[in-house]
Design a protein around this motif. Structure first.
Motif, PDB file in Angstrom:
ATOM      1  N   ARG A  72       5.455  -5.030   7.999  1.00 36.83           N
ATOM      2  CA  ARG A  72       5.794  -5.908   7.342  1.00 36.83           C
ATOM      3  C   ARG A  72       4.729  -6.937   7.681  1.00 36.83           C
ATOM      4  NH1 ARG A  72       6.582  -2.852   2.089  1.00 36.83           N
ATOM      5  NH2 ARG A  72       6.316  -5.208   1.209  1.00 36.83           N
ATOM      6  N   GLY A  73       5.038  -7.001   8.744  1.00 41.14           N
ATOM      7  CA  GLY A  73       3.979  -8.666   9.809  1.00 41.14           C
ATOM      8  C   GLY A  73       5.004  -9.844   9.172  1.00 41.14           C
ATOM      9  N   LEU A  74       6.797 -10.049   9.117  1.00 41.34           N
ATOM     10  CA  LEU A  74       6.931 -11.012   8.516  1.00 41.34           C
ATOM     11  C   LEU A  74       6.612 -12.439   9.091  1.00 41.34           C
ATOM     12  CD1 LEU A  74       9.493  -9.330   6.406  1.00 41.34           C
ATOM     13  CD2 LEU A  74       7.306 -10.147   5.524  1.00 41.34           C
ATOM     14  N   THR A  75       6.582 -13.125   8.386  1.00 38.46           N
ATOM     15  CA  THR A  75       6.541 -14.502   9.691  1.00 38.46           C
ATOM     16  C   THR A  75       8.260 -15.131   9.628  1.00 38.46           C
ATOM     17  OG1 THR A  75       4.562 -15.034   9.114  1.00 38.46           O
ATOM     18  CG2 THR A  75       5.777 -17.255   9.879  1.00 38.46           C
ATOM     19  N   LEU A  76       9.064 -14.989  10.283  1.00 34.12           N
ATOM     20  CA  LEU A  76      10.237 -15.622  10.241  1.00 34.12           C
ATOM     21  C   LEU A  76      10.878 -16.479  11.646  1.00 34.12           C
ATOM     22  CD1 LEU A  76      11.476 -11.514  10.907  1.00 34.12           C
ATOM     23  CD2 LEU A  76      11.601 -12.856   9.248  1.00 34.12           C
ATOM     24  N   ALA A  77      11.896 -16.942  10.432  1.00 34.42           N
ATOM     25  CA  ALA A  77      12.507 -18.285  11.619  1.00 34.42           C
ATOM     26  C   ALA A  77      12.828 -17.801  13.011  1.00 34.42           C
ATOM     27  CB  ALA A  77      14.272 -18.770  11.067  1.00 34.42           C
ATOM     28  N   GLN A  78      12.591 -18.638  14.182  1.00 37.77           N
ATOM     29  CA  GLN A  78      13.159 -18.429  14.999  1.00 37.77           C
ATOM     30  C   GLN A  78      14.001 -17.302  15.982  1.00 37.77           C
ATOM     31  OE1 GLN A  78      12.045 -21.515  17.699  1.00 37.77           O
ATOM     32  NE2 GLN A  78      12.105 -20.089  19.995  1.00 37.77           N
ATOM     33  N   THR A 240      -2.569   8.557   0.751  1.00 37.93           N
ATOM     34  CA  THR A 240      -2.080   7.866   1.647  1.00 37.93           C
ATOM     35  C   THR A 240      -1.365   8.195   2.392  1.00 37.93           C
ATOM     36  OG1 THR A 240       0.405   8.020   0.486  1.00 37.93           O
ATOM     37  CG2 THR A 240      -0.723   6.688  -0.760  1.00 37.93           C
ATOM     38  N   THR A 241      -0.645   7.680   3.732  1.00 38.30           N
ATOM     39  CA  THR A 241      -0.389   7.619   4.512  1.00 38.30           C
ATOM     40  C   THR A 241       1.104   7.563   5.401  1.00 38.30           C
ATOM     41  OG1 THR A 241      -1.869   5.932   6.634  1.00 38.30           O
ATOM     42  CG2 THR A 241      -2.751   8.272   6.249  1.00 38.30           C
ATOM     43  N   MET A 242       1.697   8.096   6.583  1.00 43.69           N
ATOM     44  CA  MET A 242       2.898   7.087   6.553  1.00 43.69           C
ATOM     45  C   MET A 242       2.907   7.498   7.706  1.00 43.69           C
ATOM     46  SD  MET A 242       6.818   8.836   4.349  1.00 43.69           S
ATOM     47  CE  MET A 242       7.656   7.910   5.084  1.00 43.69           C
ATOM     48  N   GLY A 243       4.197   7.050   8.664  1.00 44.78           N
ATOM     49  CA  GLY A 243       4.472   7.140  10.035  1.00 44.78           C
ATOM     50  C   GLY A 243       3.655   5.929  10.695  1.00 44.78           C
ATOM     51  N   GLU A 244       4.125   6.349  12.112  1.00 43.02           N
ATOM     52  CA  GLU A 244       3.701   4.855  13.041  1.00 43.02           C
ATOM     53  C   GLU A 244       2.078   5.537  13.494  1.00 43.02           C
ATOM     54  OE1 GLU A 244       6.097   4.243  16.401  1.00 43.02           O
ATOM     55  OE2 GLU A 244       7.637   3.747  15.075  1.00 43.02           O
ATOM     56  N   SER A 245       1.849   7.150  13.327  1.00 42.76           N
ATOM     57  CA  SER A 245       0.497   6.929  14.009  1.00 42.76           C
ATOM     58  C   SER A 245      -0.273   7.625  12.647  1.00 42.76           C
ATOM     59  CB  SER A 245       0.418   8.348  14.990  1.00 42.76           C
ATOM     60  OG  SER A 245      -0.809   8.599  15.127  1.00 42.76           O
ATOM     61  N   ILE A 275     -10.074   8.923  -2.133  1.00 38.45           N
ATOM     62  CA  ILE A 275      -9.870   8.104  -1.733  1.00 38.45           C
ATOM     63  C   ILE A 275      -8.936   8.481  -1.203  1.00 38.45           C
ATOM     64  CG2 ILE A 275      -9.178   5.270  -2.885  1.00 38.45           C
ATOM     65  CD1 ILE A 275     -10.892   7.107  -5.462  1.00 38.45           C
ATOM     66  N   GLU A 276      -8.622   6.732   0.732  1.00 40.68           N
ATOM     67  CA  GLU A 276      -7.510   6.440   0.251  1.00 40.68           C
ATOM     68  C   GLU A 276      -7.181   5.049   0.140  1.00 40.68           C
ATOM     69  OE1 GLU A 276      -6.587   6.181   5.849  1.00 40.68           O
ATOM     70  OE2 GLU A 276      -8.314   6.955   5.072  1.00 40.68           O
ATOM     71  N   LEU A 277      -5.952   5.245   0.104  1.00 44.01           N
ATOM     72  CA  LEU A 277      -5.042   4.291  -0.525  1.00 44.01           C
ATOM     73  C   LEU A 277      -4.997   3.026   0.485  1.00 44.01           C
ATOM     74  CD1 LEU A 277      -3.379   5.804  -4.122  1.00 44.01           C
ATOM     75  CD2 LEU A 277      -5.224   4.076  -4.030  1.00 44.01           C
ATOM     76  N   PRO A 278      -4.975   2.087   0.596  1.00 43.58           N
ATOM     77  CA  PRO A 278      -4.495   0.931   1.485  1.00 43.58           C
ATOM     78  C   PRO A 278      -2.671   1.251   1.654  1.00 43.58           C
ATOM     79  CG  PRO A 278      -5.579  -0.159  -0.479  1.00 43.58           C
ATOM     80  CD  PRO A 278      -5.437   0.877  -0.472  1.00 43.58           C
ATOM     81  N   LYS A 279      -1.899   1.102   2.779  1.00 42.73           N
ATOM     82  CA  LYS A 279      -0.828   1.403   3.404  1.00 42.73           C
ATOM     83  C   LYS A 279      -0.295   0.425   2.517  1.00 42.73           C
ATOM     84  CE  LYS A 279       1.661   2.824   7.172  1.00 42.73           C
ATOM     85  NZ  LYS A 279       1.548   4.352   8.103  1.00 42.73           N
ATOM     86  N   ALA A 280      -0.428  -0.425   2.779  1.00 38.08           N
ATOM     87  CA  ALA A 280      -0.298  -1.949   2.404  1.00 38.08           C
ATOM     88  C   ALA A 280       0.673  -1.725   0.438  1.00 38.08           C
ATOM     89  CB  ALA A 280      -0.300  -3.038   3.177  1.00 38.08           C
TER      90      ALA A 280
END
Length: 304
Positions: A72-78, A240-245, A275-280
């Motif tokens: 998700r790339g969330l911006t989190l508190a330290q 859609t794609t799933m997984g790390e790779s 059509i490839e749909l964006p994972k996000a």
């Protein structure tokens, strides 16, 4: 009762009223009645999408799982701690944070299996399930009420629900609504599956007026083959794609389907509607970006 005692009882009631007013009770996705005595301030989320939903609703995260950062790339508190992975969150690390609320996914068997252990630890928790924008808004309603942030709920009603309903209404008014077919494919590193309208992306395609072939053809769900796809010949194919790779998922797709010369004979392929749909937006829960996903589908399906 003596006047002094009456005054003392009245004083106690006045002291308790704010706490009583702050208490919130709701039913979670497993049918459990959950009550929080006060707005939670130290929340732990066992899934990145749940962590993001907490932030969207004005909450503070004490702990998250790894995907909150890696996917998700969330911006989190330290001082926000990582308490393991989605499939294996650590109850020991979680308990050490002294959380006042834990969010889990009702769609994860690993999370459901933790119910007994969480109850034994006497930690407050609830299960959520939200594969549609309506279910997301229901969850946002619960979280915003718990966090006393009705202002953020009103904001999301305006920026999530309202524009989606306008988009769906416009699609329904189009003569093409309900007249075109689609095949939704999810590619993994180990293979490819067809998904019906009970999936995240499938529900959106259905809302936008596409007939999902997997809903009426069990063979696509049970044993996906190119022969079956050729028989159905969908107007659109969404991936859609799933997984790390991503690379491994696309390689599995090539080996299973797209690498076969017969793939090129499909109508959707010949007319440029694969059509490839964006994972996000279509694999991960879009949360506050749900309207963005519907806008993309509008541009693909209805815009001139």
């Amino acid at each position: 009762m003596k006047p002094t005692r009456i005054l003392f009882v009245s004083f106690l009631l006045l002291c308790l009223l704010p706490a009583l007013a702050a208490a919130q009770t709701f039913t979670d996705a497993l049918g459990r009645e959950v009550t929080l005595a006060a707005p939670p301030r130290r929340i732990v989320a066992f899934e990145g999408s749940l962590a993001e939903a907490v932030l969207c609703c004005g909450g503070t995260l004490a702990g998250v799982t790894e995907d909150a950062v890696s996917e998700r790339g969330l911006t989190l508190a330290q001082d926000t701690a990582v308490v393991g992975t989605v499939k294996n969150p650590s109850l020991e690390l979680t308990a050490a944070l002294e959380p006042d609320f834990i969010l889990l996914s009702a769609d994860s068997s690993a999370h459901v299996a933790l119910e007994g252990a969480l109850s034994a630890l006497d930690l407050p928790y609830a299960y959520f399930s939200f594969d549609t924008y309506g279910e997301y808004m229901d969850m946002a309603g619960v979280l915003c009420a718990l966090l006393d942030r009705e202002d953020l709920l009103a904001q999301q009603e305006e920026t999530v629900r309202a524009p989606i309903e306008v988009t769906i209404a416009a699609a329904r008014a189009d003569a093409r609504y309900g007249a075109r077919t689609a095949l939704l494919l999810r590619a993994y590193s180990t293979g490819v599956k067809a998904k019906g309208s009970d999936s995240l992306a499938g529900a959106m395609l259905c809302d936008m007026g596409l007939v999902n072939l997997a809903d009426g053809d069990g063979a696509l769900l049970e044993s996906l083959t190119l022969e079956r796809i050729l028989m159905d010949d969908p107007d659109y194919i969404f991936i859609t794609t799933m997984g790390e790779s991503y690379e491994k998922a696309m390689e599995a797709l090539r080996e299973s389907l797209t690498g076969n010369p017969a793939w090129a004979s499909l109508t959707a392929v010949k007319e440029g509607r694969v059509i490839e749909l964006p994972k996000a937006l279509f694999q991960y829960k879009p949360n506050a970006r749900w309207a963005e996903a519907y806008d993309l589908l509008w541009s693909l399906l209805y815009a001139p």
